[in-house]
Design a protein around this motif. Structure first.
Motif, PDB file in Angstrom:
ATOM      1  N   TYR A 279       1.094  -1.361   0.030  1.00  0.00           N
ATOM      2  CA  TYR A 279      -0.194   0.115  -0.322  1.00  0.00           C
ATOM      3  C   TYR A 279       1.340   1.710  -0.377  1.00  0.00           C
ATOM      4  N   MET A 282       0.021   4.657  -2.191  1.00  0.00           N
ATOM      5  CA  MET A 282      -0.870   5.111  -2.162  1.00  0.00           C
ATOM      6  C   MET A 282      -1.141   6.206  -1.016  1.00  0.00           C
ATOM      7  N   GLY A 285      -1.104   9.682  -1.252  1.00  0.00           N
ATOM      8  CA  GLY A 285      -2.842  10.102  -1.947  1.00  0.00           C
ATOM      9  C   GLY A 285      -3.616  10.327  -0.359  1.00  0.00           C
ATOM     10  N   ILE A 286      -3.473   9.179   0.108  1.00  0.00           N
ATOM     11  CA  ILE A 286      -4.426   8.967   1.276  1.00  0.00           C
ATOM     12  C   ILE A 286      -4.117  10.335   2.428  1.00  0.00           C
ATOM     13  N   GLU A 289      -5.668  13.320  -0.376  1.00  0.00           N
ATOM     14  CA  GLU A 289      -7.366  13.060   0.644  1.00  0.00           C
ATOM     15  C   GLU A 289      -8.079  13.203   1.614  1.00  0.00           C
ATOM     16  N   THR A 334      -1.168   3.501   6.647  1.00  0.00           N
ATOM     17  CA  THR A 334      -0.860   2.024   5.642  1.00  0.00           C
ATOM     18  C   THR A 334      -2.756   1.449   5.678  1.00  0.00           C
ATOM     19  N   ALA A 337      -4.837   3.355   3.986  1.00  0.00           N
ATOM     20  CA  ALA A 337      -4.759   2.504   2.440  1.00  0.00           C
ATOM     21  C   ALA A 337      -5.660   1.301   2.162  1.00  0.00           C
ATOM     22  N   LYS A 340      -9.306   1.163   2.217  1.00  0.00           N
ATOM     23  CA  LYS A 340      -9.930   1.667   1.184  1.00  0.00           C
ATOM     24  C   LYS A 340      -9.683   0.803  -0.222  1.00  0.00           C
ATOM     25  N   HIS A 341      -8.914   0.496  -0.218  1.00  0.00           N
ATOM     26  CA  HIS A 341      -8.641  -0.831  -1.160  1.00  0.00           C
ATOM     27  C   HIS A 341      -9.521  -1.736  -1.166  1.00  0.00           C
ATOM     28  N   ASP A 345     -11.647  -0.875  -4.339  1.00  0.00           N
ATOM     29  CA  ASP A 345     -11.443  -1.927  -5.426  1.00  0.00           C
ATOM     30  C   ASP A 345     -11.639  -3.267  -5.609  1.00  0.00           C
ATOM     31  N   TRP A 375     -15.018   6.434   2.095  1.00  0.00           N
ATOM     32  CA  TRP A 375     -14.685   5.362   1.175  1.00  0.00           C
ATOM     33  C   TRP A 375     -15.610   3.843   1.759  1.00  0.00           C
TER      34      TRP A 375
END
Ligand SMILES: NC(=[NH2+])NCCC[C@H](N)C(=O)O
Length: 593
Positions: A279, A282, A285-286, A289, A334, A337, A340-341, A345, A375
């Protein structure tokens, strides 16, 4: 615990158990009698009846009549459309307004036969969900401890069970393979050389490797500490040479994890590794955001989120630190991230975190921040809290010298102890078979001890108790299955061919038939409530019901051919259920022991 969004609750997905069949019929009768739709019939097992309907008590208020009257009108409605004639021999109003239902013997027998012929053995078929399961998650260059053992075993049982029900399980081994200690670990590995005996410790005794690195770091020997710090920066900055040696280190650690997983017979494989490093790309970006969404603020130089509702003892808001003042990211970032994944995703319906209870605050904060960040959508994260494994002294299990127990040594001791019993009892078998049995019994005993108590309670690790052949233990259930295998060997019959029509005459026979019908509902409950111990309890009771049956009802010497065929069919159904139930728990069932 609340079953949340789990689809296994309710009767809709179930097939053979009496409640699944009676429930909707009682609801229909309630609608016919009182005009109320979709009322929960409140079916309960009871010592006075095969099934008890408790709905009248709750309905009384709504209907404005005493519960006994409501119950009487309900019976009349059920009788009026013959709703129970094929199923129930007797329906009686009892006590303050219960309906006691006695099932027909021939109905139970037909259900047992139908379930035995069902390839799913009565498992419910709920709407499939996507369920990432985060479990095991040991740390690179650290010994796995008994806590990791328990999350591995419980997580694996949940993965197997949810998969058997038809869910899409995504196993995720969130190993600790990233962060500050890797600077000193990599420097140490470079110094001792990748092919040295000292490096090999990563595969066999990772704690010793770690301690050697730590000692050099603390002793400030030469410039080791300085180099280590520079190495972390190089690692996180993506320096190729550093990443190459880091990968070698992960590779060596994987050998260690895999040896444990193979010994434990769990379904975790290399492809399930999704460690913290995954992760890393990411994390920036986390933070951006969360800052842009106004959730993260700088406090004492660090970027933090203060999720509402989380306060320290003195009432001050608790921070989730997402970027340290030196710019580094930690465990919390971590995990943000990661969630969120998983939600966005992987499109998870539920995410299971099978992780030690001490991490509850951390995970609750992660869940809340993910929710605030928007999220999660319909994704439901759940912390399946794993309680501590204690020693005889009531403290966390340690060696006598106070060092953490080496997991491999513990598993080897279990197999050795089981071996002594098997060698003494089964001198007639050859060495290979005896050692295979010892492995299945020893490992099965350890796993069952972890699984048979509620996952969030502590328990005392006790070899004598877990290896005992009586009581609610793995070996007891394995022995029950092995005994049934031997009945079929004696009969010269393959259990798969024991398909005679089931006839239930004796009370013990009838009780066994009823117990068999519960299997699907119990497995559904395990998934809904994330409670493998319920399956353990069920299998233990089933094995006891079988013993009572076997004591009361001769099988091979049954008085008639029909009865013999029926009892063999019943016996085969018990064997199939035991073996399949143990398999859902990740426990093998040897054919002899
Ligand atoms: N997503 C997670 N935080 N999973 C659990 C990680 C457990 C951690 N590696 C430990 O050993 O304590």
């Amino acid at each position: 615990m609340d079953a949340g969004t789990s689809p296994e609750r309710g009767y809709r997905w179930r097939m053979f158990d009496p409640a699944a069949i009676l429930g909707p019929r009682v609801s229909a009768a309630i609608e016919a009698a009182f005009g109320l739709r979709d009322v929960d019939p409140v079916l309960r097992p009871s010592q006075f009846a095969d099934v008890q309907v408790n709905a009248a008590l709750a309905l009384a208020k709504q209907v404005g009549a005493p519960p006994r009257d409501v119950a009487t009108r309900l019976v009349a409605a059920l009788d009026a459309d013959g709703a129970f004639a094929d199923v129930a021999a007797k329906v009686e109003v009892s006590g303050p307004g219960f309906l006691n239902i006695t099932l027909r013997d021939d109905w139970i027998a037909a259900q047992v036969g139908a379930q035995a012929g069902d390839p799913r053995r009565g498992l419910p078929t709920p709407e499939p969900q996507v369920v990432p399961i985060d479990y095991s998650a040991p740390n690179v260059a650290k010994e796995m401890h008994v806590g990791h053992l328990r999350t591995t075993v419980v997580g694996d049982a949940l993965a197997r069970t949810l998969e058997a029900l038809g869910h899409r399980v995504v196993r995720q081994n969130h190993i600790g393979d990233w962060g500050t200690p890797f600077g000193m670990l990599i420097e140490h590995l470079l110094e001792v050389g990748e092919d040295s005996d000292a490096a090999r410790l990563l595969e066999t005794d990772p704690n010793t490797f770690y301690q050697a690195a730590r000692a050099k770091f603390d002793a400030e020997e030469g410039d080791f500490a300085t180099r280590s710090r520079a190495r972390v920066v190089a690692l996180q900055g993506g320096d190729e040479a550093t990443l190459a040696i880091w990968r070698r280190m992960i590779e060596l650690s994987k050998h260690y994890f895999n040896r444990i997983y193979t010994t434990l017979d769990v379904t975790l494989r290399d492809e399930h590794l999704a460690g913290e490093s995954t992760y890393d790309p990411m994390l920036e970006g986390i933070c951006d955001e969360l800052e842009a969404k106004g959730l993260a603020v700088v406090s004492q130089g660090a970027l933090c989120v203060f999720p509402p509702g989380f306060t320290g003892r003195d009432g001050t808001p608790l921070p989730l630190i997402i970027r340290k003042s030196d710019g580094g990211y930690g465990y919390a970032t971590t995990d943000l991230a990661t969630i969120k994944h998983r939600a966005q995703d992987l499109h998870a319906d539920r995410i299971l975190y099978v992780v030690g209870a001490p991490q509850h605050l951390h995970l609750s904060m992660i869940f809340e921040v993910a929710r605030l960040a928007g999220w999660l959508g319909d994704t439901e994260p759940v912390h399946v809290q794993i309680g501590n494994v204690l020693g005889a002294d009531g403290k966390i299990l340690k060696t006598r010298s106070g060092a953490p127990i080496r997991l491999m040594a513990l598993l080897e001791e279990a197999v050795e102890r089981a071996g002594a019993v098997v060698d003494a009892a089964r001198g007639d078998l050859d060495d290979d078979e005896r050692s295979a049995i010892a492995r299945q019994v020893g490992i099965g005993a350890v796993k069952y001890a972890d699984l048979s108590v509620a996952h969030d309670t502590e328990y005392v690790f006790d070899f004598d108790r877990m290896l005992a052949l009586n009581g609610n233990t793995g070996p007891y259930l394995q022995y029950a299955a092995a005994r049934i295998y031997s009945i079929f060997r004696k009969a010269g019959l393959d259990p798969a061919d024991a398909r005679g029509a089931v006839v239930l005459g004796e009370p013990a026979e009838r009780a066994l038939g009823l117990a068999l019908l519960d299997f699907g509902a119990v497995v559904g409950d395990v998934a809904a409530l994330l409670a493998p111990h319920r399956l353990c309890t069920y299998l233990f009771e089933l094995a006891q019901a079988f013993t009572a049956f076997y004591d009361a009802c001769p099988v091979l010497t049954a008085p008639t051919d029909e009865l013999r065929a029926s009892r063999l069919a019943l016996t085969a159904a018990v064997l199939g259920t035991l073996v399949e139930g143990l398999d859902l728990l990740g426990i093998a069932a040897p054919e002899r022991m």
